[in-house]
Design a protein around this motif. Structure first.
Motif, short mmCIF file in Angstrom:
data_model
loop_
_atom_site.label_atom_id
_atom_site.label_comp_id
_atom_site.label_asym_id
_atom_site.label_seq_id
_atom_site.Cartn_x
_atom_site.Cartn_y
_atom_site.Cartn_z
N LYS A 1 72.12 73.86 -30.71
CA LYS A 1 72.30 74.76 -31.85
C LYS A 1 71.75 76.14 -31.53
CE LYS A 1 71.18 70.88 -34.94
NZ LYS A 1 70.32 70.21 -33.97
N ALA A 2 70.96 76.23 -30.46
CA ALA A 2 70.29 77.49 -30.11
C ALA A 2 71.29 78.54 -29.64
CB ALA A 2 69.27 77.22 -29.01
N LYS A 3 70.85 79.80 -29.64
CA LYS A 3 71.68 80.90 -29.12
C LYS A 3 71.79 80.73 -27.61
CE LYS A 3 69.84 84.02 -32.67
NZ LYS A 3 68.69 83.18 -33.10
N LYS A 4 73.01 80.83 -27.07
CA LYS A 4 73.28 80.49 -25.67
C LYS A 4 73.30 81.73 -24.78
CE LYS A 4 76.16 76.61 -27.22
NZ LYS A 4 77.51 76.01 -27.19
N TYR A 5 72.56 81.64 -23.65
CA TYR A 5 72.54 82.72 -22.67
C TYR A 5 72.56 82.12 -21.27
CZ TYR A 5 70.95 85.51 -26.65
OH TYR A 5 70.85 86.14 -27.87
N THR A 6 73.11 82.88 -20.32
CA THR A 6 73.21 82.40 -18.94
C THR A 6 72.66 83.45 -17.97
OG1 THR A 6 75.47 83.29 -18.80
CG2 THR A 6 75.24 80.94 -19.37
N TYR A 7 72.22 82.95 -16.80
CA TYR A 7 71.84 83.84 -15.70
C TYR A 7 72.41 83.29 -14.41
CZ TYR A 7 67.99 80.56 -14.50
OH TYR A 7 67.25 79.48 -14.13
N ALA A 8 72.70 84.17 -13.44
CA ALA A 8 73.34 83.70 -12.21
C ALA A 8 73.30 84.78 -11.14
CB ALA A 8 74.79 83.31 -12.48
N LEU A 9 73.36 84.34 -9.88
CA LEU A 9 73.53 85.25 -8.74
C LEU A 9 74.98 85.29 -8.29
CD1 LEU A 9 70.47 84.36 -6.44
CD2 LEU A 9 70.63 86.17 -8.13
N LYS A 10 75.72 84.21 -8.54
CA LYS A 10 77.08 84.09 -8.00
C LYS A 10 78.16 84.09 -9.07
CE LYS A 10 75.18 81.06 -4.42
NZ LYS A 10 75.14 79.66 -3.91
N SER A 11 77.82 83.70 -10.28
CA SER A 11 78.82 83.53 -11.34
C SER A 11 78.72 84.65 -12.37
CB SER A 11 78.61 82.19 -12.05
OG SER A 11 78.43 81.15 -11.13
N TYR A 12 79.74 84.71 -13.23
CA TYR A 12 79.67 85.62 -14.38
C TYR A 12 78.59 85.09 -15.33
CZ TYR A 12 80.73 87.98 -18.72
OH TYR A 12 80.62 88.71 -19.87
N ALA A 13 77.72 85.95 -15.80
CA ALA A 13 76.64 85.51 -16.69
C ALA A 13 76.12 86.69 -17.50
CB ALA A 13 75.50 84.90 -15.86
N ASP A 14 75.30 86.38 -18.50
CA ASP A 14 74.70 87.43 -19.32
C ASP A 14 73.68 88.24 -18.51
OD1 ASP A 14 75.89 86.71 -21.97
OD2 ASP A 14 74.82 84.84 -21.59
N TYR A 15 73.01 87.55 -17.60
CA TYR A 15 72.01 88.21 -16.74
C TYR A 15 72.36 87.91 -15.28
CZ TYR A 15 69.45 88.66 -21.09
OH TYR A 15 69.09 88.97 -22.38
N THR A 16 72.61 88.95 -14.50
CA THR A 16 73.03 88.77 -13.11
C THR A 16 72.15 89.59 -12.17
OG1 THR A 16 74.63 90.59 -13.26
CG2 THR A 16 75.44 88.36 -13.76
N ALA A 17 72.16 89.17 -10.92
CA ALA A 17 71.38 89.91 -9.91
C ALA A 17 72.08 89.85 -8.57
CB ALA A 17 69.98 89.33 -9.79
N GLN A 18 71.89 90.90 -7.79
CA GLN A 18 72.34 90.94 -6.40
C GLN A 18 71.11 91.09 -5.52
OE1 GLN A 18 75.07 94.37 -7.37
NE2 GLN A 18 76.25 93.42 -5.72
N ILE A 19 71.09 90.37 -4.40
CA ILE A 19 70.00 90.50 -3.44
C ILE A 19 70.36 91.62 -2.46
CG2 ILE A 19 68.66 89.37 -1.63
CD1 ILE A 19 69.22 86.71 -3.01
N LEU A 20 69.61 92.71 -2.51
CA LEU A 20 69.87 93.85 -1.64
C LEU A 20 69.07 93.74 -0.34
CD1 LEU A 20 69.79 96.71 -4.31
CD2 LEU A 20 71.76 95.38 -3.50
#
Length: 487
Positions: free
Chosen positions: A251-270
Motif C-alpha cells: 500500500k506504500a508509495k512506490k519508488y525504484t533505484y537502479a544503475l541499469k534500468s529505468y528508475a526514479d533514482y539512477t546513477a552512472q559510474i564515472l
C-alpha cells in the motif's frame, strides 16, 4: 505496572481463563527471566518450545500465561490466554508494553540479502551529519544517538526492539534505521512496528537452511512490504528482478533505484578506483569514499532515502560524499611493501562475486589476487560449492579456510566448498583449516602490489568453534602479519 488487557490490545485471542484486569510487571518469553507478577509468553522456537516451560514460569511467579495450547493443569489465580500465534502475540504485547514507540519516530527498515548493514549504518551517519538525533539497529551495533549498545542478532526479538525504540523516544531520536532480516520477518519480530519506509536491496542465495526454498525466502521478504502502511514509502532495487515482486501488493508509495534500468533514482559510474567512486546521481556529480559497483547501489539507495525523508539535495550529496566505509565492509590496509589487504563480510555467493569482480575491475592484472575464504557451520550447506567455484574462478590464488565452524567438522565443510572448484582451477587452490594460519600464508605468498581478500567474517571479532567463541579479528590479524613482513 501495566494492565494485562491493555497489553493484549490487537492480539487475536481464542480463549481466556481468568481475569485480564490484573496488573503485570513485565513481559517475558524466556522462562529463566520470569519474576513475580510477570506475564510469560510461550513461544515455539527452532530449538525449544516455550509451552514446556509454562509450569516453571508459574512456579517462578508468573501471573499470566500466553500460549497457543492451554495446559492440562490450570492453576487457580493465574490468567491463561490462548492465541493462534504466540510470536505474533508477543510482538503486539511488546509494542503495547513500551507504549508503541515506533509511532513516535520515523522508522525505516532495510531488507535484502546484501547491503543491509551498509545502508542502515550510512543512513545513520548521514542523518546524524544533517543534525538529527538518530537511532540504528544493525548486525554490527545498536546506536541511540551517541550511545552504543552491543548486538547479537541482525533483527533482535520484539521485546528488545521495542525497548530500544522506547529509549530512542526518551532521547528525542527522530529517525531510526533498522536491518530487517528474513528470520526477523518470518518470526514476527517486526510485526506491530510502524514503519515510515522500507528498502529492498537485492535477493540471492542465502538462508536456505531456514527457508528451504528460494521462493519462500523471497515471499518472506515480500511480506514486509505487504505490511507497510499507505503513508510509508517502499524503495526497491529495479535492477533485481525481485524488486518488482516486492511492490506487487504494498500500500506504500512506490519508488525504484537502479544503475541499469529505468528508475526514479539512477546513477552512472564515472570512475571506480580503490580511492572511491565518482557517480552521476540523478544528474548530480557525487564522489564517494566507498568502492565498487555494489556500493554504487548502496549509495543510490542512501541518496534516494535522504530525498524521500526530506533532506535538501545539495546537503544530501555533500554529506554522502563525507561518509566512510562501514566496519568489515571492504575495509582495506596497504602495507609498506604495497600489499593491499581487504577484509569484507562477503559470506554469500552473490556478495563474494560482487567483491571479487570489483577488485578485478580496478586491479591492473599484473598482480596476484589471493582470496582467503570459507563457509560457516550449521548454516546453508548448498551455497558451499558455489562459494568455492566463485572464489577459484575469480581469484589468481585461493586459500580455503575455516569461517565459524560452530558445531560442524571444519574439514568436512571445506570438502564441500572444494567440490565447486573446476578442474582447471585446482592448481590455484589450497586448504589451510586454521584461519589464522591461512591469513599468515596469504601474507607470505603476497608480493609487492598483490591484493589479499579475506572474506566471510568482516566486522566479527570472534571465531566460534564447538560452541566456544574466541577473539578473532581478520583486520587486526592481517595487519599484524603484514607488519611482521616489513621488519
Amino acid at each position: 505496572m501495566k494492565v494485562l488487557k491493555d497489553i493484549l490490545y490487537r492480539v487475536s485471542m481464542e480463549a481466556v481463563v481468568g481475569k485480564t484486569s490484573v496488573h503485570i510487571n513485565a513481559v517475558q518469553f524466556d522462562s529463566r527471566k520470569v519474576e513475580f507478577n510477570d506475564v510469560f509468553v510461550a513461544v515455539r522456537g527452532t530449538l525449544s518450545d516455550g509451552h514446556e516451560y509454562i509450569t516453571k514460569a508459574v512456579n517462578q511467579g508468573a501471573l499470566a500465561i500466553i500460549c497457543e495450547v492451554l495446559p492440562k493443569d490450570i492453576v487457580d489465580g493465574i490468567t491463561y490466554v490462548q492465541v493462534e500465534n504466540s510470536q505474533k502475540a508477543l510482538a503486539f504485547m511488546a509494542a503495547n508494553y513500551y507504549d508503541n514507540p515506533s509511532a513516535n519516530l520515523k522508522l525505516v527498515g532495510i531488507t535484502g540479502t546484501n547491503g543491509k548493514t551498509t545502508i542502515a549504518t550510512l543512513l545513520y551517519h548521514l542523518f546524524t551529519k544533517a543534525g538529527y538525533k538518530v537511532g540504528l539497529l544493525s548486525t554490527v551495533t545498536v546506536q541511540i544517538a551517541e550511545a552504543t549498545y552491543p548486538t547479537t542478532h541482525t533483527t533482535p526479538d520484539s521485546l528488545t526492539i521495542n525497548s530500544y525504540l522506547k529509549k530512542m523516544n526518551e532521547e528525542g531520536v527522530e529517525y531510526c534505521f533498522m536491518e530487517v532480516s528474513s528470520h526477523g520477518i518470518a518470526q514476527d519480530r517486526t510485526t506491530a512496528l510502524e514503519f515510515a519506509g522500507g528498502i529492498f536491496t537485492n535477493l540471492s542465495h542465502d538462508h536456505l537452511d531456514y527457508h528451504k526454498t528460494f521462493a519462500e525466502y523471497r515471499d518472506v521478504k515480500k511480506s514486509f512490504f505487504d505490511q507497510l502502511p499507505a503513508a510509508a514509502f517502499a524503495l526497491v532495487n529495479a535492477d533485481d528482478k525481485n524488486g518488482e515482486v516486492m511492490l506487487q501488493n504494498t500500500k506504500a508509495k512506490k519508488y525504484t533505484y537502479a544503475l541499469k534500468s529505468y528508475a526514479d533514482y539512477t546513477a552512472q559510474i564515472l570512475e571506480n578506483q580503490f580511492s572511491g567512486l565518482l557517480l552521476k546521481v540523478n544528474g548530480h556529480d557525487l564522489w564517494s569514499k566507498l568502492i565498487g559497483n555494489f556500493n554504487a547501489y548502496n549509495i543510490l539507495a542512501i541518496y534516494a532515502t535522504g530525498e524521500l525523508l526530506g533532506l535538501e539535495t545539495q546537503e544530501n550529496l555533500r554529506f554522502i560524499s563525507e561518509l566512510n566505509s562501514v566496519s568489515g565492509r571492504f575495509q582495506y590496509v596497504i602495507s609498506k611493501q604495497k600489499i593491499t589487504a581487504i577484509v569484507d563480510y562477503a559470506h554469500t555467493p552473490d556478495a563474494l562475486k560482487n567483491v571479487l569482480e570489483t577488485i578485478n575491475s580496478i586491479r591492473t592484472k599484473n598482480e596476484e589476487l589471493i582470496t582467503v575464504v570459507g563457509c560457516g557451520g550449521d548454516r546453508d550447506k548448498t551455497k558451499r560449492p558455489i562459494m568455492g567455484h566463485i572464489a577459484s574462478e575469480l581469484s589468481t590464488r585461493v586459500i580455503f579456510t575455516s569461517d565459524n565452524p560452530r558445531t560442524e567438522d571444519p574439514e568436512k565443510i571445506l570438502e564441500e566448498v572444494e567440490k565447486g572448484v573446476e578442474p582447471q582451477n585446482f592448481k590455484k587452490t589450497m586448504t589451510v583449516v586454521n584461519r589464522r594460519q591461512a591469513i599468515k600464508t596469504a601474507c607470505q605468498l603476497a608480493q609487492p602490489n598483490d591484493i589479499i581478500l579475506i572474506a566471510g567474517k568482516g566486522h566479527e571479532t570472534y571465531q566460534e568453534i564447538n560452541g566456544v567463541r574466541s577473539d578473532f579479528d581478520d583486520l587486526k590479524i592481517v595487519t599484524g602479519f603484514l607488519s611482521q613482513l616489513e621488519k
